[in-house]
Design an enzyme around this catalytic site. Structure first.
Site, mmCIF file in Angstrom:
data_model
loop_
_atom_site.group_PDB
_atom_site.id
_atom_site.type_symbol
_atom_site.label_atom_id
_atom_site.label_comp_id
_atom_site.label_asym_id
_atom_site.label_seq_id
_atom_site.Cartn_x
_atom_site.Cartn_y
_atom_site.Cartn_z
ATOM 1 N N ASN A 54 -10.153 -2.733 2.694
ATOM 2 C CA ASN A 54 -9.885 -2.764 1.254
ATOM 3 C C ASN A 54 -11.175 -2.485 0.490
ATOM 4 O O ASN A 54 -12.253 -2.454 1.084
ATOM 5 C CB ASN A 54 -9.335 -4.134 0.836
ATOM 6 C CG ASN A 54 -7.845 -4.288 1.126
ATOM 7 O OD1 ASN A 54 -7.126 -3.311 1.335
ATOM 8 N ND2 ASN A 54 -7.388 -5.520 1.146
ATOM 9 N N TYR B 171 1.105 -4.122 11.949
ATOM 10 C CA TYR B 171 1.023 -2.689 11.639
ATOM 11 C C TYR B 171 1.821 -1.849 12.622
ATOM 12 O O TYR B 171 2.509 -0.907 12.247
ATOM 13 C CB TYR B 171 -0.445 -2.245 11.586
ATOM 14 C CG TYR B 171 -1.189 -2.815 10.393
ATOM 15 C CD1 TYR B 171 -1.406 -4.187 10.282
ATOM 16 C CD2 TYR B 171 -1.657 -2.004 9.376
ATOM 17 C CE1 TYR B 171 -2.075 -4.721 9.198
ATOM 18 C CE2 TYR B 171 -2.332 -2.530 8.288
ATOM 19 C CZ TYR B 171 -2.534 -3.900 8.201
ATOM 20 O OH TYR B 171 -3.190 -4.423 7.126
ATOM 21 N N HIS C 68 0.830 -1.218 0.000
ATOM 22 C CA HIS C 68 0.000 0.000 0.000
ATOM 23 C C HIS C 68 0.860 1.262 0.000
ATOM 24 O O HIS C 68 0.517 2.256 0.636
ATOM 25 C CB HIS C 68 -0.940 0.026 1.204
ATOM 26 C CG HIS C 68 -1.941 -1.083 1.218
ATOM 27 N ND1 HIS C 68 -3.198 -0.953 0.683
ATOM 28 C CD2 HIS C 68 -1.887 -2.349 1.699
ATOM 29 C CE1 HIS C 68 -3.869 -2.084 0.841
ATOM 30 N NE2 HIS C 68 -3.100 -2.956 1.450
HETATM 31 FE FE1 HDE Z 1 -2.379 -4.789 5.512
HETATM 32 N N1 HDE Z 1 -0.557 -4.034 5.965
HETATM 33 N N2 HDE Z 1 -1.764 -6.627 6.065
HETATM 34 N N3 HDE Z 1 -4.155 -5.619 4.915
HETATM 35 N N4 HDE Z 1 -3.003 -3.007 4.896
HETATM 36 C C1 HDE Z 1 -0.176 -2.751 5.820
HETATM 37 O O1 HDE Z 1 0.983 -1.521 7.434
HETATM 38 C C2 HDE Z 1 -0.649 -6.891 6.770
HETATM 39 C C3 HDE Z 1 -4.524 -6.915 5.039
HETATM 40 C C4 HDE Z 1 -4.246 -2.680 4.484
HETATM 41 O O2 HDE Z 1 -3.099 3.550 4.084
HETATM 42 C C5 HDE Z 1 1.169 -2.465 6.428
HETATM 43 O O3 HDE Z 1 1.327 0.663 7.809
HETATM 44 C C6 HDE Z 1 -0.586 -8.279 7.133
HETATM 45 C C7 HDE Z 1 -5.938 -7.062 4.863
HETATM 46 C C8 HDE Z 1 -4.285 -1.288 4.113
HETATM 47 O O4 HDE Z 1 -1.389 3.326 5.435
HETATM 48 C C9 HDE Z 1 1.566 -3.814 7.030
HETATM 49 C C10 HDE Z 1 -1.711 -8.842 6.606
HETATM 50 C C11 HDE Z 1 -6.396 -5.801 4.619
HETATM 51 C C12 HDE Z 1 -3.010 -0.806 4.356
HETATM 52 C C13 HDE Z 1 0.392 -4.674 6.674
HETATM 53 C C14 HDE Z 1 -2.445 -7.801 5.946
HETATM 54 C C15 HDE Z 1 -5.274 -4.918 4.643
HETATM 55 C C16 HDE Z 1 -2.230 -1.906 4.844
HETATM 56 C C17 HDE Z 1 2.164 -1.820 5.515
HETATM 57 C C18 HDE Z 1 -2.138 -10.296 6.650
HETATM 58 C C19 HDE Z 1 -7.838 -5.374 4.321
HETATM 59 C C20 HDE Z 1 -2.519 0.601 4.101
HETATM 60 C C21 HDE Z 1 2.255 -0.375 5.931
HETATM 61 C C22 HDE Z 1 -2.296 -10.782 7.960
HETATM 62 C C23 HDE Z 1 -8.682 -5.531 5.479
HETATM 63 C C24 HDE Z 1 -2.847 1.516 5.225
HETATM 64 C C25 HDE Z 1 1.487 -0.309 7.145
HETATM 65 C C26 HDE Z 1 -2.410 2.918 4.895
HETATM 66 C C27 HDE Z 1 -0.891 -1.788 5.222
HETATM 67 C C28 HDE Z 1 0.325 -5.959 7.073
HETATM 68 C C29 HDE Z 1 -3.642 -8.044 5.245
HETATM 69 C C30 HDE Z 1 -5.405 -3.513 4.390
HETATM 70 C C31 HDE Z 1 2.885 -4.391 6.545
HETATM 71 C C32 HDE Z 1 0.518 -8.943 7.916
HETATM 72 C C33 HDE Z 1 -6.755 -8.343 4.971
HETATM 73 C C34 HDE Z 1 -5.483 -0.525 3.569
HETATM 74 O O5 HDE Z 1 1.709 -3.734 8.420
#
Ligand code: HDE
Length: 698
Positions: A154, A368, A81
Site C-alpha cells: 500500500n 489472495y 482494490h
Molecule cells: Fe489485500 N486483498 N488483504 N491488503 N490487497 C486483495 O486480492 C486481504 C492487505 C492489497 O492490484 C484481494 O486479488 C486480506 C494489506 C492490494 O490486484 C484480497 C487482508 C495490504 C491489493 C485481499 C488484506 C493489502 C489487495 C482482493 C488482511 C497492504 C490489490 C483482490 C489480512 C500490504 C492487488 C485480490 C491488485 C487485494 C485480501 C490486507 C494490499 C481479497 C484478507 C495489509 C494492493 O484477496
C-alpha cells in the site's frame, strides 16, 4: 504482430509453451473477421433473417456467438482494490543483499527484471473515481528468474487491523452501507467510523488515512510499502527481518482536499490518465527500492512488536537502504487482459524471501489465492499471460481444471515416477537446494485464539505520526477528521472517536471537537498507556518533495487577441523544466491570437478546469478578459487555482478576472510582463503560505 500503436512485433509470453501464436490483430491489412472458431464472417452488419423485415433465425450462429460472448464479458471485480491502473516496466538491482538473501532478484546487481505494477484505491468499485480519500494499493509483480515475486503493498506503511480475522469486518464497514448502497468510495460515513471507534488498534492507520497521503497528486508521486514484516534468508538459511519500501523519484505529493473533490467531477480518471499519458510521452515514473533490515535481537529491543502491522519502524532508527530502482516504461496493450486479470499473491516469493508470523500477513497468504477462484474462475489463472512467470519455466504435475491451456505431453502426471528410465519424459523434480525453503521458526506454543500482549499499545505510534507532522499537515489531518466525522449522523460514533483521539494528542482532539462543535467526551480507556517517542520528521510530506516542474502540469488559458509571444514564452519555460503543458481556450477550436494566427487548444475551458493543473497562466486580451467576466467557468478557473494554492501567471489584461475571482496578490501571483521565467519558481510548489488566507482549517 502489430499493436494498435504500430509498435514492432514482439514475442508474447502468453503463447510460450501453450501452442503458438493465438492473438488476434487489430490492424493487420489482410485481417479477415472470423468467428471464435475461425470461420470467416461475410457480413458483420446484418443478422440472418427470414426476409428483410422478417424474424431473426436461430440458425444465425454468427450473431448468437457474438451476442453470447458479449453477455459474458464482465467478470467479478476485486472485492477490495477494484479500481486500479497499471503499467509494465523493469526492476534493476543496484546493491546486492547477498549477505542476507539468496534470492537472485536481490543479489544480481545490474540485472533487469520485468515488472507489472498496479495501483488502486481500496473502497470503491471498478468504475469509481480516482481521487477519493482512500489508501492506495501498490502491487508489484516482479517476474524473477526464480518465479514471480508479488510485493502487494500500500502507499501507507501500516494497516487498520492486527489480525486477518477482522478484515471482512473492516471492508464491510468502509464499503457502501448494507441497506442503502452508498456512499461509493468514501470512508466518510457512519459504519466506517463506528467500526474504527470500536477498534482502537486502527488509530495509527487513521492518522495516515486522514493525512494528505490519501489524496495523492499522482500515482507517480506515491510511496509504496510492503507493510507486513517479511524475512530474508541467506545461503545458510539465516533470517533477517525486512520491511520493503518504494520511494518515488518525484517525491510524495498530494492534492488539496477541495481540489480532490473537484477533480472527481472534472476527470474521474485523473490518476489513470496521468499515469498513461506520462508513460506515453516518455516521462517514465521511477521509484527507488529500499529495505529496512533488522536482526531478531534488534527487533526484540524495539518498544513494539515487529509482527504487528499497525506499527512502523521509524527510519531514524533503522534507515532505509536503497538497493534498487523500478521504472515503468510501457502501458498495457489491453486493460482487461492485463490490468484486470492480473492476480497478485503475497504467497508469490522466490527462494530467499519468506514471510513472518504477522497474523495479518498469515491471513493474506490464504486470501489472495482464494479470491482469484471467484474472480478469474479457475485454478489455472496462473496461465493467463499477465500472471505467467516470464523469467523462468513453470512446471509441475498439477493438471486439468477449467480453461486448461497447456498441452502436457507424456504419460507421467505424478511424482515420483521412473518413466524417464524408459525414454518417456519423467517430468520435473523437487530441488532441495535451490527450491523455496521456509525459515525454521520455532512454533511450539499452546493453541489459542489470542492477541499478543506486545500488540496492545494502540496509541504511541499514532501520537508519533501526528506530532512528527508540520503544522500545515497537522491542520489538514484535523480538518479531514472534522470533514469525515461531520458526515456521520450518529453522535455517539463521533464522540467515541474523540475519546480515542484524546489518547493520541490532546490538542488534536480539541481541534476536532471544536470543528465538530461538540463537547469533549472523557478519554477512552487505553489497553496500554501510550509513550512519547522521538518525533520522526521523515514521516512528513511537506518540505520533503523536490521543488520541480517535472511531473507537473501547467495550463495556459488563452483568449482571442492574446499575445502569442507570451503564450510561447510560458510554454517554453514550463517545457524546459519538464512540465506537461496544455492550452485552454473558450472554444476547443482554439484562439485567434493578436495578429490573426490560430492557436489550437487542447481543451475547452468548461472541460479543463484549473484543478487539472499544478500551475496556470492567464494570457488574455482585454476583450477576451471582458468576455470571461461573465463566464463562471473562467472565474472558477482562477479562484480555484488560487484557493488550491497554485501559482498563477497573468498578463496585465487579465487583472479584472483576477479581481472577480478574489485573488489577492502574493508570491505565487506573477505578472508575466516581468518575463515568463518569473512564473517558474512558484509553479514548482504549492503556495502553502496562502492557505490561512483562503481556508479555515481545524
Ligand atoms: Fe489485500 N486483498 N488483504 N491488503 N490487497 C486483495 O486480492 C486481504 C492487505 C492489497 O492490484 C484481494 O486479488 C486480506 C494489506 C492490494 O490486484 C484480497 C487482508 C495490504 C491489493 C485481499 C488484506 C493489502 C489487495 C482482493 C488482511 C497492504 C490489490 C483482490 C489480512 C500490504 C492487488 C485480490 C491488485 C487485494 C485480501 C490486507 C494490499 C481479497 C484478507 C495489509 C494492493 O484477496
Amino acid at each position: 504482430m502489430p499493436t494498435t500503436k504500430g509498435a514492432p512485433p514482439r514475442a508474447n509470453a502468453a503463447t510460450a509453451g501453450i501452442g503458438g501464436e493465438t492473438h488476434q490483430t487489430a490492424s493487420a491489412p489482410d485481417a479477415r473477421l472470423t468467428t471464435n472458431h475461425g470461420v470467416p464472417v461475410s457480413d458483420n452488419q446484418n443478422s440472418l433473417k427470414g426476409g428483410a423485415r422478417g424474424p431473426t433465425l436461430l440458425e444465425d450462429f454468427v450473431l448468437r456467438e457474438k451476442i453470447q460472448h458479449f453477455d459474458h464479458e464482465r467478470i467479478p471485480e476485486r472485492i477490495v482494490h477494484a479500481r486500479g491502473s497499471a503499467a509494465h516496466g523493469f526492476f534493476e538491482l543496484t546493491q546486492s543483499l547477498s549477505k542476507y538473501t539468496r534470492a537472485k532478484i536481490l543479489t544480481e546487481v545490474g540485472e533487469k527484471t520485468e515488472v507489472f505494477a498496479r495501483f488502486s484505491t481500496v473502497a470503491g468499485g471498478a468504475g469509481s473515481v480516482d481521487t477519493p480519500r482512500d489508501v492506495r494499493g501498490f502491487a508489484v509483480k516482479l517476474y524473477t528468474k526464480e518465479g514471480n515475486w508479488d510485493l502487494v503493498g500500500n502507499n501507507i506503511p501500516v494497516f487498520f487491523i492486527q489480525d486477518a480475522i477482522k478484515f471482512p469486518d473492516l471492508v464491510h464497514a468502509v464499503k457502501m452501507e448494507a441497506d442503502r448502497g452508498y456512499p461509493q468510495a468514501a470512508s466518510a460515513h457512519d459504519t466506517f467510523w463506528d467500526f474504527i471507534g470500536l477498534m482502537p488498534e486502527s488509530t495509527h492507520m487513521i492518522m495516515w488515512a486522514m493525512s494528505d497521503r490519501t489524496i495523492p497528486r499522482s500515482l507517480r508521486m506515491m510511496e509504496g510499502f510492503g507493510v507486513n514484516t517479511f524475512r530474508l534468508l541467506n545461503d545458510q538459511d539465516e533470517a533477517t527481518f525486512v520491511k520493503f519500501h518504494w520511494r518515488p523519484k518525484l517525491g510524495t505529493q498530494s492534492t488539496c482536499w477541495d481540489e480532490a473533490v473537484k477533480i472527481a467531477g472534472a476527470d474521474p480518471d485523473y490518476h489513470r490518465r496521468d499515469l498513461f499519458e506520462a508513460i506515453d510521452t516518455g516521462a517514465f515514473p521511477e521509484w527507488e527500492f529500499g529495505v529496512q533490515l533488522l536482526s531478531q535481537e534488534e527487533a526484540d529491543a524495539l518498544p513494539f512488536d515487529i509482527l504487528d502491522a499497525t506499527k512502523l519502524i521509524p527510519e531514524e532508527l533503522f534507515p532505509i537502504q536503497v538497493v534498487g530502482r523500478m521504472v515503468l516504461d510501457r502501458n498495457p496493450d489491453n486493460f482487461f487482459a492485463e490490468t484486470e486479470q492480473a492476480a497478485f499473491l503475497p504467497t508469490n516469493m522466490p527462494p530467499g524471501i519468506d514471510v513472518s508470523e504477522d497474523p495479518l500477513l498469515q491471513g493474506r497468504l490464504f486470501s489472495y489465492q482464494d479470491t482469484q477462484l471467484s474472480r478469474l474462475g479457475t485454478v489455472n489463472f496462473h496461465q493467463l499471460p499477465i500472471n505467467q512467470p516470464k523469467g523462468c519455466p513453470f512446471q509441475n504435475f498439477q493438471r486439468d481444471g477449467h480453461m486448461q491451456t497447456q498441452v502436457f505431453r507424456g504419460r507421467a502426471n505424478y511424482e515420483p515416477n521412473s518413466l524417464a528410465d524408459t525414454g518417456e519424459p519423467g517430468g520435473p523434480r523437487e530441488d532441495p537446494l535451490g527450491g523455496f525453503r521456509s525459515f525454521a521458526a520455532p512454533v511450539e506454543q499452546t493453541k489459542a485464539r489470542l492477541r499478543a500482549e506486545t500488540f496492545a499499545d494502540h496509541y504511541s505510534q499514532a501520537r508519533l505520526f501526528y506530532r512528527s507532522q508540520t503544522p500545515i499537515e497537522q491542520a489538514h489531518l484535523a480538518s479531514a477528521l472534522v470533514f469525515e466525522l461531520s458526515k456521520c449522523s450518529f453522535e455517539h460514533v463521533r464522540s467515541r472517536i474523540l475519546g480515542n483521539l484524546r489518547n493520541v494528542d490532546q490538542d488534536l482532539a480539541a481541534r476536532v471537537a471544536d470543528g465538530l462543535g461538540m463537547p469533549m467526551p472523557p478519554k477512552n480507556a487505553a489497553a496500554v498507556e501510550p509513550i512519547d517517542m522521538d518525533a520522526s520528521p521523515l514521516l512528513r510530506i511537506v518540505g520533503k518533495y523536490p521543488e520541480t516542474l517535472q511531473g507537473r502540469a501547467v495550463g495556459i488559458l488563452v483568449t482571442d487577441g492574446a499575445d502569442g509571444a507570451v503564450v510561447e514564452a510560458v510554454k517554453a519555460a514550463a517545457l524546459a523544466q519538464g512540465a506537461a503543458v496544455k492550452i485552454i481556450a473558450p472554444k476547443v477550436g482554439g484562439a485567434k491570437l493578436k495578429g490573426g494566427k490560430l492557436l489550437r487548444a487542447d481543451g475547452q475551458l468548461a472541460g479543463m478546469p484549473s484543478v487539472l493543473f499544478d500551475a496556470v497562466a492567464l494570457v488574455l486580451s482585454e476583450e477576451g478578459c471582458a468576455d470571461l467576466l461573465g463566464e463562471s467557468a473562467a472565474v472558477d478557473f482562477v479562484s480555484n487555482a488560487f484557493v488550491h494554492l497554485k501559482a498563477i501567471g497573468f498578463t496585465p489584461e487579465a487583472q479584472p478576472l483576477l479581481d472577480k475571482a478574489n485573488v489577492e496578490p502574493d508570491a505565487g501571483i506573477v505578472d508575466l510582463s516581468g518575463g515568463a521565467d518569473s512564473f517558474v519558481p512558484p509553479a514548482r510548489n504549492r503556495q502553502w503560505d496562502r492557505e490561512p488566507n483562503v481556508r479555515k482549517l481545524a
